[in-house]
Design a protein around this motif. Sequence first.
Motif, PDB file in Angstrom:
ATOM      1  N   GLU A 114      69.843  90.461  20.947  1.00 25.11           N
ATOM      2  CA  GLU A 114      69.696  91.387  22.108  1.00 25.11           C
ATOM      3  C   GLU A 114      68.892  92.731  21.512  1.00 25.11           C
ATOM      4  N   PHE A 115      69.808  93.249  20.650  1.00 26.54           N
ATOM      5  CA  PHE A 115      68.841  93.938  20.318  1.00 26.54           C
ATOM      6  C   PHE A 115      67.805  94.175  19.890  1.00 26.54           C
ATOM      7  N   VAL A 116      67.066  92.522  18.551  1.00 23.83           N
ATOM      8  CA  VAL A 116      65.627  92.828  18.770  1.00 23.83           C
ATOM      9  C   VAL A 116      64.815  93.044  20.063  1.00 23.83           C
ATOM     10  N   LYS A 117      65.015  92.383  20.781  1.00 27.71           N
ATOM     11  CA  LYS A 117      65.047  92.159  22.496  1.00 27.71           C
ATOM     12  C   LYS A 117      64.615  93.384  22.511  1.00 27.71           C
ATOM     13  N   PHE A 118      65.539  94.153  22.761  1.00 31.49           N
ATOM     14  CA  PHE A 118      64.951  95.419  23.720  1.00 31.49           C
ATOM     15  C   PHE A 118      64.670  96.219  22.885  1.00 31.49           C
ATOM     16  N   PHE A 119      64.280  96.850  21.389  1.00 35.11           N
ATOM     17  CA  PHE A 119      64.143  97.761  20.664  1.00 35.11           C
ATOM     18  C   PHE A 119      62.710  96.889  20.824  1.00 35.11           C
ATOM     19  N   GLY A 120      62.497  95.788  20.846  1.00 35.07           N
ATOM     20  CA  GLY A 120      60.447  94.875  21.140  1.00 35.07           C
ATOM     21  C   GLY A 120      60.256  95.481  22.496  1.00 35.07           C
ATOM     22  N   THR A 121      61.009  95.387  23.480  1.00 33.73           N
ATOM     23  CA  THR A 121      60.210  95.726  24.753  1.00 33.73           C
ATOM     24  C   THR A 121      59.945  97.649  24.916  1.00 33.73           C
ATOM     25  N   LEU A 122      60.963  98.315  24.360  1.00 30.93           N
ATOM     26  CA  LEU A 122      60.546  99.940  24.402  1.00 30.93           C
ATOM     27  C   LEU A 122      59.328  99.963  23.719  1.00 30.93           C
ATOM     28  N   SER A 123      59.833  99.585  21.756  1.00 27.77           N
ATOM     29  CA  SER A 123      58.705  99.856  20.744  1.00 27.77           C
ATOM     30  C   SER A 123      56.984  99.203  20.908  1.00 27.77           C
ATOM     31  N   GLY A 124      57.103  98.315  22.368  1.00 31.11           N
ATOM     32  CA  GLY A 124      55.659  97.248  22.482  1.00 31.11           C
ATOM     33  C   GLY A 124      55.411  96.829  21.474  1.00 31.11           C
ATOM     34  N   VAL A 125      56.446  96.679  20.358  1.00 35.90           N
ATOM     35  CA  VAL A 125      55.963  95.953  18.526  1.00 35.90           C
ATOM     36  C   VAL A 125      57.249  94.644  19.169  1.00 35.90           C
ATOM     37  N   ASP A 126      56.472  93.340  18.682  1.00 36.75           N
ATOM     38  CA  ASP A 126      57.979  92.468  19.968  1.00 36.75           C
ATOM     39  C   ASP A 126      57.793  91.565  18.021  1.00 36.75           C
ATOM     40  N   GLU A 163      50.818 101.834  14.101  1.00 34.75           N
ATOM     41  CA  GLU A 163      51.505 100.690  14.694  1.00 34.75           C
ATOM     42  C   GLU A 163      53.059 101.627  14.980  1.00 34.75           C
ATOM     43  N   ASN A 164      53.574 101.296  13.833  1.00 36.78           N
ATOM     44  CA  ASN A 164      54.648 101.382  13.875  1.00 36.78           C
ATOM     45  C   ASN A 164      55.427 103.307  14.337  1.00 36.78           C
ATOM     46  N   ILE A 165      54.787 103.879  14.114  1.00 40.08           N
ATOM     47  CA  ILE A 165      55.232 105.617  14.729  1.00 40.08           C
ATOM     48  C   ILE A 165      55.010 105.889  15.692  1.00 40.08           C
ATOM     49  N   ALA A 166      54.154 105.397  16.156  1.00 34.80           N
ATOM     50  CA  ALA A 166      53.430 104.598  17.456  1.00 34.80           C
ATOM     51  C   ALA A 166      54.557 104.640  18.584  1.00 34.80           C
ATOM     52  N   ALA A 167      55.157 102.753  17.806  1.00 32.32           N
ATOM     53  CA  ALA A 167      56.643 101.815  18.104  1.00 32.32           C
ATOM     54  C   ALA A 167      57.877 103.663  18.322  1.00 32.32           C
ATOM     55  N   VAL A 168      57.918 103.712  16.889  1.00 34.64           N
ATOM     56  CA  VAL A 168      59.283 104.831  16.468  1.00 34.64           C
ATOM     57  C   VAL A 168      59.646 105.814  17.956  1.00 34.64           C
ATOM     58  N   LYS A 169      57.942 106.392  18.647  1.00 31.28           N
ATOM     59  CA  LYS A 169      57.945 107.732  18.833  1.00 31.28           C
ATOM     60  C   LYS A 169      58.226 107.024  20.367  1.00 31.28           C
ATOM     61  N   LYS A 170      58.189 105.681  20.726  1.00 29.68           N
ATOM     62  CA  LYS A 170      58.621 105.194  22.108  1.00 29.68           C
ATOM     63  C   LYS A 170      60.306 104.880  22.164  1.00 29.68           C
ATOM     64  N   LEU A 171      60.313 104.960  21.063  1.00 30.73           N
ATOM     65  CA  LEU A 171      62.155 104.518  21.050  1.00 30.73           C
ATOM     66  C   LEU A 171      62.814 105.601  21.217  1.00 30.73           C
ATOM     67  N   ILE A 172      62.155 106.969  20.466  1.00 28.62           N
ATOM     68  CA  ILE A 172      62.436 108.047  20.287  1.00 28.62           C
ATOM     69  C   ILE A 172      63.030 108.538  21.356  1.00 28.62           C
ATOM     70  N   ASP A 173      61.926 108.712  22.388  1.00 27.30           N
ATOM     71  CA  ASP A 173      61.714 109.059  23.701  1.00 27.30           C
ATOM     72  C   ASP A 173      62.513 108.534  24.749  1.00 27.30           C
ATOM     73  N   ALA A 174      62.480 107.192  24.288  1.00 23.53           N
ATOM     74  CA  ALA A 174      63.336 105.999  25.469  1.00 23.53           C
ATOM     75  C   ALA A 174      64.807 106.446  25.013  1.00 23.53           C
ATOM     76  N   PHE A 175      65.107 107.005  24.536  1.00 23.04           N
ATOM     77  CA  PHE A 175      66.562 106.954  23.958  1.00 23.04           C
ATOM     78  C   PHE A 175      67.249 108.664  24.210  1.00 23.04           C
ATOM     79  N   ASP A 176      65.931 109.498  24.057  1.00 24.25           N
ATOM     80  CA  ASP A 176      66.051 111.024  24.368  1.00 24.25           C
ATOM     81  C   ASP A 176      66.853 111.569  22.906  1.00 24.25           C
ATOM     82  N   VAL A 177      66.316 111.019  21.659  1.00 33.33           N
ATOM     83  CA  VAL A 177      67.091 111.331  20.680  1.00 33.33           C
ATOM     84  C   VAL A 177      66.332 112.599  19.707  1.00 33.33           C
TER      85      VAL A 177
END
Length: 429
Positions: free
Chosen positions: A30-42, A134-148
């Motif tokens: 579940e973790f990998v699937k959810f983070f993959g969807t939010l970050s854009g790196v599957d 690509e990693n920086i862009a993915a992490v930025k999406k996660l930071i925004d999604a989790f509001d941290v």
Amino acid sequence: MDLNSFKSRCLTGIFAANKESPELTTLFDEFVKFFGTLSGVDTQFDMNDWSSVHTEYGVAISPVQAAKCSQELLRSLIFMQGVKAAIEDKQQEGLSEVHILYAGTGPYATLLLPLLALHPNLPVRATLIDIHPENIAAVKKLIDAFDVEHRIERLVCCDALKWQDEEKCSFDIVISETMTALLKREPQVWIFKHLFPYLKEDGILIPESIALSAMLNRKGEQIHVGEFFNLQKSSVQKLSRGDDTLLRGELIIPDSHQPGDGFKLQTDIIVYGHYVLGENECSLNIPFTIPCEATNLSAGAIVKYEYTNYESPEFVFNFPSSPRFVQDNHLAPIDEQGKLGLVGIKSAFQHSQLIKYGKNVAMPENIWLCQQALCEACDISLQDWLSQLYQSATLEVFEAWLIEQESRLQDSLFINELNSKLLLNYKSE
């Protein structure tokens, strides 16, 4: 699954789990699937479409490869929980805010971001670094999604080995998990060395310890040879000061060595405190055994090693070459002497070593009879004689043992008289 359900079920479950928890596979799926969807790196992306970066001191694996690392259950679990425990301990020291430097985040920042997502008010200020845009862009999406965003000081795209902090900050915790088993290929050692000046005196490195050790590996038994390197705070401090002597050295093979023993190399990791990863618990702890045919080891043999500082770093071992008489499968004549000057023992020693190296060489009868006569003259049991011959790494070691058993062997007159008798009776035509 919505964001709140994911946090309450999956992330809460991960931080409450242990190594034996039956739901680990489900939780991390579940973790990998959810983070993959939010970050854009599957993790299902084709790895051939994403490139690794070859730096001066090792390989920075591709974003997809880094994402796939999160699928290693125990590896992710222990690192995530270890980081959490380190932050909590720093809070217990009374820090109002824990400053963290995290190098090599990958696309998910797995070792920190899930914790911040679950606890957005955790008193943390983090600087995140990765070499891949690509990693920086993915992490930025996660930071925004989790509001941290308020917990992230900086998000930097650069090579951690070249990063310089213009603000001269110091950090309570430095995190980097840029490694493979035996510290091969990736730049973990050099990243810690480079970032160490930014760690506070009482700061924490994560992982706390990466211990590399050698064993003799035989069926049903392992004999410890020695720890040859440990990447921990004290060693990183030495490296940071320019002292690289701990990157080379030598191991001495113990007297318990037996023919057929493999040379096993092992990686044990202390992430933090009691959060540890041992043999075969993840890809970082896969042991590597070099077969006896490739090592030419014997009791007392010296194995030199060095961490080579190339684009793909690794520890290189210099194993003893097999002696010329082993390569030629040939025994010295009975009258050929070593430093002691005693006939018969050089050929007897060589025969024992040939057997040790797995050579099927019959012992000439005159050499066998000569050994029996030597045992009688020196009052040594044949069993002790043969055992010591077999265990001695060199003829000189065996000769030193003989002198300990019979002090008259230090007298040249005694040796000359003994040699005359032995050659008279046992020298073949």
